[in-house]
Enzyme design. Structure first.
Site, PDB file in Angstrom:
ATOM      1  N   ALA A  17      -4.371 158.311  85.734  1.00  0.00           N
ATOM      2  CA  ALA A  17      -4.182 158.932  85.945  1.00  0.00           C
ATOM      3  C   ALA A  17      -3.299 159.420  87.332  1.00  0.00           C
ATOM      4  CB  ALA A  17      -5.046 159.754  86.280  1.00  0.00           C
ATOM      5  N   SER A 138       4.829 154.026  81.525  1.00  0.00           N
ATOM      6  CA  SER A 138       5.555 153.437  82.593  1.00  0.00           C
ATOM      7  C   SER A 138       6.613 153.121  82.426  1.00  0.00           C
ATOM      8  CB  SER A 138       4.792 152.199  82.989  1.00  0.00           C
ATOM      9  OG  SER A 138       3.510 152.305  83.364  1.00  0.00           O
ATOM     10  N   PHE A 176      11.168 160.735  82.597  1.00  0.00           N
ATOM     11  CA  PHE A 176      12.506 161.331  83.791  1.00  0.00           C
ATOM     12  C   PHE A 176      11.835 162.050  84.643  1.00  0.00           C
ATOM     13  CE2 PHE A 176      14.570 159.823  79.745  1.00  0.00           C
ATOM     14  CZ  PHE A 176      15.096 159.058  80.212  1.00  0.00           C
ATOM     15  N   GLU A 179       9.539 164.835  90.899  1.00  0.00           N
ATOM     16  CA  GLU A 179       8.129 165.092  91.838  1.00  0.00           C
ATOM     17  C   GLU A 179       9.262 166.173  91.979  1.00  0.00           C
ATOM     18  OE1 GLU A 179       6.008 162.262  94.119  1.00  0.00           O
ATOM     19  OE2 GLU A 179       6.799 160.739  92.291  1.00  0.00           O
ATOM     20  N   CYS A 286      10.376 155.856  93.108  1.00  0.00           N
ATOM     21  CA  CYS A 286      11.132 154.373  92.106  1.00  0.00           C
ATOM     22  C   CYS A 286      12.454 154.869  91.653  1.00  0.00           C
ATOM     23  CB  CYS A 286      10.575 155.723  90.922  1.00  0.00           C
ATOM     24  SG  CYS A 286       9.294 155.875  89.990  1.00  0.00           S
ATOM     25  N   LYS A 289      13.085 150.912  93.803  1.00  0.00           N
ATOM     26  CA  LYS A 289      12.144 150.235  92.768  1.00  0.00           C
ATOM     27  C   LYS A 289      12.900 148.958  91.426  1.00  0.00           C
ATOM     28  CE  LYS A 289       7.901 152.275  90.028  1.00  0.00           C
ATOM     29  NZ  LYS A 289       9.248 151.586  89.002  1.00  0.00           N
ATOM     30  N   PHE A 348       9.223 162.509 100.439  1.00  0.00           N
ATOM     31  CA  PHE A 348      10.174 162.093 100.231  1.00  0.00           C
ATOM     32  C   PHE A 348      10.981 163.384 100.431  1.00  0.00           C
ATOM     33  CE2 PHE A 348      11.202 161.535  95.793  1.00  0.00           C
ATOM     34  CZ  PHE A 348       9.661 161.891  95.591  1.00  0.00           C
TER      35      PHE A 348
HETATM   36  P1  NAD Z   1       0.729 155.845  90.226  1.00  0.00           P
HETATM   37  O1  NAD Z   1       0.489 154.614  90.749  1.00  0.00           O
HETATM   38  O2  NAD Z   1       0.764 157.365  90.898  1.00  0.00           O
HETATM   39  O3  NAD Z   1      -0.436 156.223  88.921  1.00  0.00           O
HETATM   40  C1  NAD Z   1      -0.611 154.586  87.999  1.00  0.00           C
HETATM   41  C2  NAD Z   1      -2.540 154.842  87.995  1.00  0.00           C
HETATM   42  O4  NAD Z   1      -2.469 153.914  87.080  1.00  0.00           O
HETATM   43  C3  NAD Z   1      -3.593 154.691  89.404  1.00  0.00           C
HETATM   44  O5  NAD Z   1      -3.900 156.032  89.869  1.00  0.00           O
HETATM   45  C4  NAD Z   1      -3.740 153.302  88.896  1.00  0.00           C
HETATM   46  O6  NAD Z   1      -4.822 153.723  89.397  1.00  0.00           O
HETATM   47  C5  NAD Z   1      -3.565 153.673  87.436  1.00  0.00           C
HETATM   48  N1  NAD Z   1      -4.057 152.520  86.926  1.00  0.00           N
HETATM   49  C6  NAD Z   1      -3.334 151.127  87.018  1.00  0.00           C
HETATM   50  N2  NAD Z   1      -3.946 150.084  86.087  1.00  0.00           N
HETATM   51  C7  NAD Z   1      -4.980 151.051  85.186  1.00  0.00           C
HETATM   52  C8  NAD Z   1      -5.909 150.382  84.182  1.00  0.00           C
HETATM   53  N3  NAD Z   1      -5.420 149.141  83.339  1.00  0.00           N
HETATM   54  N4  NAD Z   1      -6.968 151.596  83.923  1.00  0.00           N
HETATM   55  C9  NAD Z   1      -7.017 151.978  83.888  1.00  0.00           C
HETATM   56  N5  NAD Z   1      -5.391 152.661  85.314  1.00  0.00           N
HETATM   57  C10 NAD Z   1      -5.362 152.559  85.478  1.00  0.00           C
HETATM   58  O7  NAD Z   1       1.689 155.751  89.221  1.00  0.00           O
HETATM   59  P2  NAD Z   1       3.072 156.673  89.108  1.00  0.00           P
HETATM   60  O8  NAD Z   1       3.953 157.595  89.562  1.00  0.00           O
HETATM   61  O9  NAD Z   1       2.370 157.750  87.940  1.00  0.00           O
HETATM   62  O10 NAD Z   1       4.240 156.213  88.131  1.00  0.00           O
HETATM   63  C11 NAD Z   1       3.663 155.076  86.722  1.00  0.00           C
HETATM   64  C12 NAD Z   1       4.639 155.105  85.342  1.00  0.00           C
HETATM   65  O11 NAD Z   1       5.575 155.501  85.881  1.00  0.00           O
HETATM   66  C13 NAD Z   1       5.928 154.080  86.516  1.00  0.00           C
HETATM   67  O12 NAD Z   1       6.280 152.818  85.872  1.00  0.00           O
HETATM   68  C14 NAD Z   1       6.621 154.727  87.941  1.00  0.00           C
HETATM   69  O13 NAD Z   1       7.680 153.921  87.584  1.00  0.00           O
HETATM   70  C15 NAD Z   1       6.971 155.803  86.269  1.00  0.00           C
HETATM   71  N6  NAD Z   1       7.990 156.863  87.085  1.00  0.00           N
HETATM   72  C16 NAD Z   1       7.499 157.579  88.041  1.00  0.00           C
HETATM   73  C17 NAD Z   1       7.785 158.680  88.574  1.00  0.00           C
HETATM   74  C18 NAD Z   1       7.696 159.738  88.828  1.00  0.00           C
HETATM   75  O14 NAD Z   1       8.075 159.971  89.415  1.00  0.00           O
HETATM   76  N7  NAD Z   1       6.050 159.216  90.297  1.00  0.00           N
HETATM   77  C19 NAD Z   1       8.660 159.213  87.373  1.00  0.00           C
HETATM   78  C20 NAD Z   1       9.422 158.728  86.468  1.00  0.00           C
HETATM   79  C21 NAD Z   1       8.529 157.876  86.120  1.00  0.00           C
HETATM   80  C1  UGA Z   2      13.845 160.382  90.459  1.00  0.00           C
HETATM   81  C2  UGA Z   2      15.170 161.235  89.390  1.00  0.00           C
HETATM   82  O1  UGA Z   2      14.909 162.293  89.154  1.00  0.00           O
HETATM   83  C3  UGA Z   2      13.469 161.176  87.789  1.00  0.00           C
HETATM   84  O2  UGA Z   2      14.969 161.753  86.688  1.00  0.00           O
HETATM   85  C4  UGA Z   2      12.988 160.541  88.042  1.00  0.00           C
HETATM   86  O3  UGA Z   2      12.109 160.668  86.619  1.00  0.00           O
HETATM   87  C5  UGA Z   2      12.395 159.611  89.092  1.00  0.00           C
HETATM   88  O4  UGA Z   2      13.026 159.568  89.774  1.00  0.00           O
HETATM   89  C6  UGA Z   2      11.282 158.348  88.103  1.00  0.00           C
HETATM   90  O5  UGA Z   2      12.117 157.471  87.385  1.00  0.00           O
HETATM   91  O6  UGA Z   2      10.654 157.875  89.101  1.00  0.00           O
HETATM   92  P1  UGA Z   2      12.393 161.936  92.440  1.00  0.00           P
HETATM   93  O7  UGA Z   2      11.679 160.531  93.204  1.00  0.00           O
HETATM   94  O8  UGA Z   2      10.782 162.408  91.591  1.00  0.00           O
HETATM   95  O9  UGA Z   2      13.088 161.654  91.379  1.00  0.00           O
HETATM   96  O10 UGA Z   2      13.129 162.389  92.924  1.00  0.00           O
HETATM   97  P2  UGA Z   2      14.699 163.075  93.042  1.00  0.00           P
HETATM   98  O11 UGA Z   2      14.626 164.633  93.069  1.00  0.00           O
HETATM   99  O12 UGA Z   2      15.650 161.602  92.174  1.00  0.00           O
HETATM  100  O13 UGA Z   2      14.503 162.498  94.780  1.00  0.00           O
HETATM  101  C7  UGA Z   2      14.669 161.022  94.759  1.00  0.00           C
HETATM  102  C8  UGA Z   2      15.344 161.028  96.382  1.00  0.00           C
HETATM  103  O14 UGA Z   2      16.878 161.328  96.691  1.00  0.00           O
HETATM  104  C9  UGA Z   2      14.432 162.304  97.344  1.00  0.00           C
HETATM  105  O15 UGA Z   2      14.664 161.233  98.637  1.00  0.00           O
HETATM  106  C10 UGA Z   2      15.811 163.086  97.504  1.00  0.00           C
HETATM  107  O16 UGA Z   2      15.882 163.966  98.079  1.00  0.00           O
HETATM  108  C11 UGA Z   2      17.126 162.283  97.201  1.00  0.00           C
HETATM  109  N1  UGA Z   2      18.143 163.080  96.999  1.00  0.00           N
HETATM  110  C12 UGA Z   2      18.429 163.515  96.277  1.00  0.00           C
HETATM  111  C13 UGA Z   2      19.379 163.812  98.042  1.00  0.00           C
HETATM  112  O17 UGA Z   2      19.081 162.394  99.483  1.00  0.00           O
HETATM  113  N2  UGA Z   2      20.458 164.055  97.528  1.00  0.00           N
HETATM  114  C14 UGA Z   2      19.881 164.463  96.263  1.00  0.00           C
HETATM  115  O18 UGA Z   2      21.397 164.936  95.812  1.00  0.00           O
HETATM  116  C15 UGA Z   2      19.468 164.619  95.656  1.00  0.00           C
END
Ligand code: NAD
Ligand code: UGA
Length: 477
Positions: A17, A138, A176, A179, A286, A289, A348
């Site tokens: 969640a 994920s 994709f 945030e 992301c 990583k 960020f």
């Molecule tokens: P997050 O850390 O915010 O959330 C993950 C959640 O999973 C945590 O709350 C954790 O407690 C829960 N969890 C872990 N193991 C569990 C289990 N066995 N049972 C139940 N709950 C469990 O992570 P996130 O930012 O939502 O990212 C999740 C995935 O999506 C990652 O692989 C990330 O790379 C990817 N992703 C993130 C973003 C982003 O903007 N944050 C965007 C695209 C993709």
């Molecule tokens: C990024 C990707 O844009 C998403 O498509 C992807 O799903 C996500 O990562 C993920 O896999 O977690 P996010 O990290 O939420 O999304 O935010 P971005 O808008 O991409 O910004 C990332 C970082 O780059 C920020 O620190 C932002 O300030 C910086 N940034 C972005 C710049 O410095 N210049 C730019 O032109 C754009």
């Protein structure tokens, strides 16, 4: 692993969640009123916050998310720690758990830590009933689906409470969303990517998205292309930022203006205008990583030159952050010991409370190392989060220390409180309110000669100069 699949998905469970699981499932519930969506997590505090009657207390801050959750929660959107029944009831289970970089063991510092993916796959294997489509949401190293399939395969055929033998199909459906724009990104995605081997499972997931996404935007690939496309998309996006930041430094050295350069190159339709904003480097959970994971994978497959190519994108990013800290020190006569520096923005990026890998962390740490007294203001980030990120507690009370040499920091409640008596103000997040700052009112509060360092190019620098500040703007020669 193919089997008869219910033509209509009626019940979805999402494990995790977090930033992805919560908003993504909220939008699915909103757009698919016929599907019951249950989001489960082991973290009780997080689930409690998702269920808070006060929608301003949801654990993820995303513009528009409160309205979506408000419409669906209790109707067809549920948040619970009861993982097992939610999996048992589901036709489709999304794995949306965290996949951070490993901190120890083989691949430490690069490879993804897959322990949460494996644990959640094992939970699905144990609790599923009848046929279950398991969707990797994920971000995962290419070929992770092999592991997920092997774990599920071991339970295949067992007969659980429903009397039906367990069967599974595995799909990759990376997310994709960015945030801060999660809701519009989910409601109007550029594309939805589904990778898999089982056509019926692919179509079942496509029909969920098809309730609000047009058919031409739903792409189908094999499993490995889908997993790899996600890492590649993030690597390309991050690469653009490192590229423009490298040019920003050259602009500063040569009298060019990086905004003009970005505009000029972005007008070429082959390059495109997006993601060319110079700044303090990319942050977020992301980009770093996922590139490190790509570097690790390349090394694993013996592609060492490819690995170093992508590694340089991360290195340039760290260099940009250290460069900004160094130039603040240089402009302040080579020392910031005992000097108050107002830091505006810690998240960020704007419109999020997320500080994971925020550029502010490394830049503030460098300045603290130099003995600075930081007064930090961010409209959404809590002091406890900054304490965790900086690794040192805030200074107690309002007393600005003497020239002891120890850097200290405190959180303040407004930009004007931050800049009072400061030698410099440093903008690290592009919050829109910072563009409206009234420099005629703020500049007189500062100690002269005073500097404005705008690492995001968001403030009205002419107005700041007119108010008597010396101004550095990223990429302005
Ligand atoms: P997050 O850390 O915010 O959330 C993950 C959640 O999973 C945590 O709350 C954790 O407690 C829960 N969890 C872990 N193991 C569990 C289990 N066995 N049972 C139940 N709950 C469990 O992570 P996130 O930012 O939502 O990212 C999740 C995935 O999506 C990652 O692989 C990330 O790379 C990817 N992703 C993130 C973003 C982003 O903007 N944050 C965007 C695209 C993709
Ligand atoms: C990024 C990707 O844009 C998403 O498509 C992807 O799903 C996500 O990562 C993920 O896999 O977690 P996010 O990290 O939420 O999304 O935010 P971005 O808008 O991409 O910004 C990332 C970082 O780059 C920020 O620190 C932002 O300030 C910086 N940034 C972005 C710049 O410095 N210049 C730019 O032109 C754009």
């Amino acid at each position: 692993m193919t089997s008869t699949i219910p033509s209509t998905i009626r019940s979805i469970c999402c494990i995790g969640a977090g930033y992805v699981g919560g908003p993504t499932m909220a939008v699915i519930a909103d757009r698919c009123p016929g599907i019951q969506v249950t989001v489960v997590d082991l973290n009780q505090a997080r689930i409690t916050a998702w269920n808070d009657p006060d929608l301003s207390k949801l654990p993820v801050y995303e513009p528009g998310l409160d309205a979506v959750v408000g419409r669906c929660r209790g109707r067809n959107l549920h948040f619970t720690t009861a993982v097992e029944p939610a999996i048992a009831a589901a036709d489709m289970v999304f794995l949306s758990v965290n996949t951070p970089t490993k901190t120890k063991g083989v691949g430490a510092g690069q490879a993804s830590d897959l322990r949460w993916i494996e644990a959640s796959a094992r939970q699905v294997a144990a609790c599923a009933q009848g046929h279950t489509i398991v969707v990797e949401k994920s971000t995962l190293p290419v070929r992770t689906a092999e592991t997920v399939k092997a774990i599920l395969q071991a339970a295949q055929g067992e007969v659980a409470g429903s009397g039906q033998p367990k069967t599974f199909s595995v799909l990759s459906n990376p997310e994709f969303l960015a945030e801060g724009t999660a809701i519009p990104d989910l409601e109007h995605p550029d594309r939805v990517l589904i990778g898999g081997e089982d056509p019926a499972a692919i179509e079942a997931l496509a029909s969920v998205y098809g309730q609000w996404v047009s058919t031409d935007r739903i792409l189908r690939t094999n499993l490995w292309s889908s997993e790899l496309s996600k890492l590649t998309a993030n690597a390309f996006l991050a690469q653009r930022i490192s590229s423009i930041n490298s040019i920003a430094a050259l602009c500063e050295a040569t009298g060019a203006n990086v905004q003009e350069v970005a505009y000029a190159i972005g007008a070429d339709s082959r390059i495109g205008s997006k993601f060319l904003k110079a700044g303090p480097g990319f942050g977020g959970s992301c980009f770093q990583k996922d590139i490190l994971n790509l570097v690790y994978l390349c090394g694993h497959y013996g592609l060492h030159d490819v690995a170093s190519y992508w590694q340089s994108v991360v290195e340039l990013n760290a260099w940009q952050q250290h460069r900004i800290a160094r130039l603040v020190v240089q402009r302040l006569f080579g020392t910031v010991t005992g000097k108050r520096i107002a830091v505006l923005g810690f998240a960020f990026k704007a419109d999020t409370n997320d500080t994971r890998e925020a550029p502010a962390i490394r830049i503030c740490q460098d300045l603290l190392e130099e003995g600075a007294q930081l007064a930090i203001f961010d409209p959404k980030v809590e002091e406890t989060q900054i304490t965790a990120d900086l690794g040192v507690p805030p200074q107690s009370g309002n007393q600005v220390g003497a020239l002891s040499g120890d850097g200290v920091w405190q959180v303040v409640n407004s930009p004007s409180e931050a800049v009072a008596t400061a030698d410099a103000v440093l903008i690290l997040t592009e919050w829109s309110s910072f563009a409206q700052l009234d420099w005629q009112q703020l500049a007189p509060l500062m100690r002269k000669p005073a500097w404005l360092f705008d690492a995001r190019s968001v403030v009205d620098s002419a107005a700041a100069q007119a108010a008597g500040l010396q101004v550095w703007r990223v990429g302005m020669g």
